[in-house]
Write a protein that holds these residues in place. Structure first.
Motif, short mmCIF file in Angstrom:
data_model
loop_
_atom_site.label_atom_id
_atom_site.label_comp_id
_atom_site.label_asym_id
_atom_site.label_seq_id
_atom_site.Cartn_x
_atom_site.Cartn_y
_atom_site.Cartn_z
N GLU A 81 89.87 -20.27 21.83
CA GLU A 81 90.07 -19.32 22.92
C GLU A 81 88.87 -18.39 23.09
OE1 GLU A 81 93.79 -17.28 22.51
OE2 GLU A 81 94.88 -19.11 22.02
N GLN A 82 87.75 -18.75 22.46
CA GLN A 82 86.53 -17.97 22.58
C GLN A 82 85.47 -18.76 23.33
OE1 GLN A 82 85.25 -15.84 19.02
NE2 GLN A 82 87.16 -16.37 18.02
N THR A 83 84.56 -18.03 23.99
CA THR A 83 83.51 -18.65 24.79
C THR A 83 82.15 -18.28 24.21
OG1 THR A 83 84.84 -18.54 26.81
CG2 THR A 83 82.46 -18.77 27.08
N PRO A 84 81.29 -19.27 23.95
CA PRO A 84 79.95 -18.96 23.42
C PRO A 84 79.03 -18.46 24.53
CG PRO A 84 80.20 -21.33 23.70
CD PRO A 84 81.53 -20.72 24.04
N ILE A 85 78.28 -17.39 24.25
CA ILE A 85 77.32 -16.83 25.18
C ILE A 85 75.95 -16.76 24.49
CG2 ILE A 85 76.65 -14.82 26.57
CD1 ILE A 85 79.11 -16.21 27.66
N LYS A 86 74.93 -17.27 25.16
CA LYS A 86 73.58 -17.25 24.59
C LYS A 86 73.00 -15.83 24.69
CE LYS A 86 72.51 -22.07 25.71
NZ LYS A 86 71.64 -22.99 26.49
N MET A 87 72.38 -15.38 23.61
CA MET A 87 71.79 -14.06 23.54
C MET A 87 70.27 -14.20 23.41
SD MET A 87 74.76 -12.58 23.62
CE MET A 87 74.41 -10.84 23.34
#
Length: 218
Positions: A81-87
């Motif tokens: 239920e989590q979404t990966p975001i590029k930093m």
């Protein structure tokens, strides 16, 4: 945090999140984030040392639910239920325009999909950017990270935006003036506002609106 009680609760959530991520000991978790010894992590979980954003990012990359640690959720969020975001560690760097492809990714943070949806954010259009300098003090501090919605580039909706100005990335509060000029404002009063005249707009591109700040958490 606003009180020692809040800090204690946060540290308790951090210890719980480390265990929930499958690490039986602090030594196991420390190895997972690339530390040779568990002393640094031990100092953080006992409250002897503050955790930098980068430190928490390393924990997040190792599967620790940092959103839960920060108090954003009542319970830990399952990985599905989590979404990966590029930093990206590229704020204020010249070049590359609005395209982030080919830029080095500092790390990847996972955010609850429901939280992104509540903010009306499309994960495919969101990137994380590191804040450089003190020009936005009071809103964004040097070393903070901020999630940028690349689909929102309309300065009619006043707010803080990531811009490309003469090849340099900047984070500024933006207002559109009569006649089409832009007013770039630093929240730190020691910096003077800058006006971009309509005839100079070819040197400016709005890359996205800053939506969620990620600062020091302990």
């Amino acid at each position: 945090m606003s009180s020692s009680v809040d800090v204690e609760k946060m540290l308790a959530r951090l210890r719980e999140a480390i265990q929930n991520a499958g690490y039986e000991t602090l030594a196991d978790a420390s190895r997972a984030i690339g530390d040779a010894t568990p002393q640094g992590l031990r100092d953080v979980v006992t409250g002897r040392k503050r955790a930098s954003v980068e430190f928490m990012m390393r924990l997040s990359a190792a599967g620790v639910d940092i959103t839960y640690v920060m108090g954003g959720n009542d319970v830990a969020i399952p990985a599905q239920e989590q979404t990966p975001i590029k930093m990206y560690d590229i704020e204020a760097a010249a070049g590359a325009g609005r395209s982030f492809e080919g830029e080095p990714v500092k790390t990847i943070l996972h955010f609850p999909s429901s939280e992104l949806a509540e903010h009306g954010l499309d994960p495919a259009q969101v990137v994380g950017i590191k804040v450089r300098g003190d020009s936005m003090d009071g809103t964004l501090a040097d070393g903070d990270w901020v999630l940028v919605d690349r689909s929102n580039r309309d300065p009619k909706q006043e707010g803080v935006f990531l811009l490309l100005v003469s090849g340099e990335r900047r984070i500024k509060r933006v207002q559109r003036l009569a006649g089409g000029a832009l007013y770039l404002i630093s929240d730190n009063e020691h910096y003077q506002p800058e006006m971009i005249k309509p005839q100079d707009m070819h040197d400016v591109e709005i890359l996205g609106r800053c939506e969620i700040r990620i600062g020091r958490v302990v």
